[in-house]
Design an enzyme around this catalytic site. Structure first.
Site, short mmCIF file in Angstrom:
data_model
loop_
_atom_site.label_atom_id
_atom_site.label_comp_id
_atom_site.label_asym_id
_atom_site.label_seq_id
_atom_site.Cartn_x
_atom_site.Cartn_y
_atom_site.Cartn_z
N CYS A 95 10.44 -49.65 -16.51
CA CYS A 95 11.16 -48.39 -16.27
C CYS A 95 12.64 -48.46 -16.66
O CYS A 95 13.27 -47.43 -16.89
CB CYS A 95 11.05 -47.99 -14.80
SG CYS A 95 9.35 -47.78 -14.28
N HIS A 142 16.68 -42.90 -12.90
CA HIS A 142 15.25 -43.01 -13.20
C HIS A 142 14.49 -42.20 -12.15
O HIS A 142 14.82 -42.23 -10.96
CB HIS A 142 14.84 -44.49 -13.13
CG HIS A 142 13.36 -44.70 -13.16
ND1 HIS A 142 12.54 -44.10 -14.08
CD2 HIS A 142 12.54 -45.45 -12.37
CE1 HIS A 142 11.30 -44.47 -13.86
NE2 HIS A 142 11.27 -45.27 -12.83
N ASN A 164 6.61 -40.24 -12.46
CA ASN A 164 7.29 -41.40 -13.04
C ASN A 164 6.72 -41.69 -14.44
O ASN A 164 5.61 -42.18 -14.58
CB ASN A 164 7.08 -42.60 -12.11
CG ASN A 164 7.80 -43.84 -12.57
OD1 ASN A 164 8.31 -43.91 -13.70
ND2 ASN A 164 7.85 -44.84 -11.72
O1 UT7 Z 1 9.59 -46.96 -11.40
C1 UT7 Z 1 9.85 -47.98 -10.49
C2 UT7 Z 1 8.62 -48.47 -9.90
N1 UT7 Z 1 7.99 -47.75 -8.86
C3 UT7 Z 1 8.58 -47.20 -7.80
O2 UT7 Z 1 9.76 -47.06 -7.75
C4 UT7 Z 1 7.75 -46.81 -6.64
C5 UT7 Z 1 8.27 -47.45 -5.36
N2 UT7 Z 1 7.51 -47.14 -4.15
C6 UT7 Z 1 7.30 -45.91 -3.68
O3 UT7 Z 1 7.69 -44.93 -4.25
C7 UT7 Z 1 6.59 -45.77 -2.34
O4 UT7 Z 1 6.50 -47.04 -1.74
C8 UT7 Z 1 5.17 -45.17 -2.46
C9 UT7 Z 1 5.28 -43.69 -2.81
C10 UT7 Z 1 4.35 -45.90 -3.49
C11 UT7 Z 1 4.45 -45.26 -1.11
O5 UT7 Z 1 5.21 -44.63 -0.10
P1 UT7 Z 1 5.43 -45.35 1.30
O6 UT7 Z 1 6.18 -44.42 2.14
O7 UT7 Z 1 6.03 -46.70 1.02
O8 UT7 Z 1 3.96 -45.45 1.85
P2 UT7 Z 1 3.11 -46.75 2.22
O9 UT7 Z 1 2.73 -47.50 1.01
O10 UT7 Z 1 3.83 -47.48 3.30
O11 UT7 Z 1 1.82 -46.07 2.83
C12 UT7 Z 1 1.86 -45.28 4.01
C13 UT7 Z 1 0.47 -44.76 4.30
C14 UT7 Z 1 -0.62 -45.84 4.23
O12 UT7 Z 1 -1.56 -45.56 5.25
P3 UT7 Z 1 -1.54 -46.39 6.64
O13 UT7 Z 1 -1.72 -47.81 6.22
O14 UT7 Z 1 -0.22 -46.12 7.25
O15 UT7 Z 1 -2.70 -45.81 7.37
C15 UT7 Z 1 -1.26 -45.62 2.89
O16 UT7 Z 1 -2.60 -46.05 2.85
O17 UT7 Z 1 0.09 -43.78 3.31
C16 UT7 Z 1 -1.18 -44.13 2.76
N3 UT7 Z 1 -1.22 -43.67 1.37
C17 UT7 Z 1 -1.61 -42.44 1.00
N4 UT7 Z 1 -2.06 -41.40 1.70
C18 UT7 Z 1 -2.38 -40.29 1.02
C19 UT7 Z 1 -0.84 -44.36 0.25
N5 UT7 Z 1 -0.99 -43.59 -0.83
C20 UT7 Z 1 -1.48 -42.40 -0.41
C21 UT7 Z 1 -1.83 -41.22 -1.05
N6 UT7 Z 1 -2.28 -40.19 -0.30
N7 UT7 Z 1 -1.72 -41.06 -2.39
#
Ligand code: UT7
Length: 320
Positions: free
Chosen positions: A107, A247, A277
């Site tokens: 990225c 970004h 993204n």
């Molecule tokens: O370009 C540079 C590279 N990438 C990035 O910059 C991305 C960096 N990371 C992020 O943007 C965030 O960490 C994410 C958007 C990927 C995830 O958000 P988060 O607030 O960190 O969520 P999490 O991974 O802690 O997940 C929270 C909950 C989980 O459920 P439990 O374990 O709390 O029951 C996940 O299973 O949300 C669940 N979850 C979803 N639910 C509905 C994860 N993905 C989804 C989804 N829909 N698509």
């Protein structure tokens, strides 16, 4: 600098994703700010998308294909392993007098590419550079993994950069990487160490894996630090920034970075809601839209920051 962009026509909304994985619009919007993304068709590759963006940038710059001296392409999704996407794109553009090569910095790639082009221009080895980012992220996303497939989209952005001695141009460039953290965002197999075979394909080991929360924290810290360093290098204060073009990975990352860097959100360009993204293509696409919308004007100090796999990150200040 003249800019151009290409976005595939097909729009994939959050509602469309609900048909593929267990997710919902509210979660995606709240956690990422993304409402829709573009998806390229099977017949559309990275070189073609890049060429379409580049043609627009060249036309705006009034540059003929034969005048381009160097082409630097950033892509994490090359059309093929050999030759480079930059060379495939060169053939499409007819930029026959240029040298062309790819760089891989995920990225952050477009910022790395711009710095590299700047090096050629400053050294007097080129007059006109074409700096392109083109990404078909839909081809490497695991469409069964809801934690990643909702995040990415396809697209390309391009900028024509000329050597000049005036007040305008690149004021500073700060880039870092930390290879120790490579496994936070990676594709486990499909390269030469673990070549593609039926097992790799079956397990989906050739697709993107990401430790989202860890990447999130690193992204905010690193981009804010890079923004500070690039501003110091440029001899500017936060208040001197006219527009920040970060970004576009996640609205929460953008907001947290801006806050830590001390840049008010009114001065931050955001389009992650419409494209998701697109890896390194997000910044040149955002620049093109910012100019079109009158948000980025001549003489303004533009601060751009990026973060991605590698891990890699960086920031640049450009007097537009
Ligand atoms: O370009 C540079 C590279 N990438 C990035 O910059 C991305 C960096 N990371 C992020 O943007 C965030 O960490 C994410 C958007 C990927 C995830 O958000 P988060 O607030 O960190 O969520 P999490 O991974 O802690 O997940 C929270 C909950 C989980 O459920 P439990 O374990 O709390 O029951 C996940 O299973 O949300 C669940 N979850 C979803 N639910 C509905 C994860 N993905 C989804 C989804 N829909 N698509």
């Amino acid at each position: 600098m003249s800019t151009g962009r290409y976005l595939p026509e097909r729009v994939m909304t959050n509602a469309d994703l609900m048909k593929l994985v267990d997710t919902n619009d509210a979660w995606i919007v709240e956690r990422t700010g993304i409402r829709e993304r573009r998806i390229a068709g099977d017949d559309m590759g990275a070189a073609e998308m890049g060429a379409r963006a580049a043609r627009i940038a060249m036309e705006k710059a009034g540059v003929e294909p034969g005048e381009v001296d160097v082409i630097v392409v950033s892509t994490a999704t090359p059309d093929r392993w050999l030759p480079s996407t930059a060379c495939d794109m060169q053939a499409l553009l007819g930029t026959d007098n240029a040298m062309a090569f790819d760089i891989c910095a995920a990225c952050t790639g477009w910022l790395y590419a711009l710095s590299m082009a700047e090096g050629y221009l400053m050294a007097g080895r080129a007059e006109i550079a074409l700096v392109v980012a083109t990404e078909k992220m839909s081809s490497i996303v695991d469409w069964k993994d809801r934690s990643t497939c909702v995040l990415f989209g396809d697209g390309a952005g391009a900028v024509v950069v000329r050597r000049s001695k005036g007040e305008r141009g690149i004021l500073s460039s700060y880039h870092r990487s930390d290879g120790k953290l490579g496994d936070l965002l990676y594709r486990p197999a499909g390269g030469v160490r673990i070549p593609m075979d039926s097992g790799v394909l079956e397990r989906g080991d050739h697709l993107v894996r990401m430790a989202g929360r860890e990447v999130f924290k690193s992204a905010v810290r690193s981009m804010a630090e890079a923004a500070d360093c690039a501003l110091v290098q440029a001899g500017l204060r936060k208040e001197d920034v006219g527009l920040m073009v970060p970004h576009q990975a996640n609205i929460r990352i953008i907001e947290a970075t801006a806050k830590l860097a001390g840049i008010p959100m009114e001065k931050v360009f955001v389009n992650v809601n419409r494209y998701g993204n697109m890896s390194s293509a997000t910044i040149p696409v955002a620049l093109d839209e910012a100019i079109e919308q009158g948000r980025l004007k001549e003489g303004m100090n533009m601060l751009t920051v990026a973060f991605g796999a590698g891990l890699t990150w960086g920031a640049m200040v450009v007097r537009w």
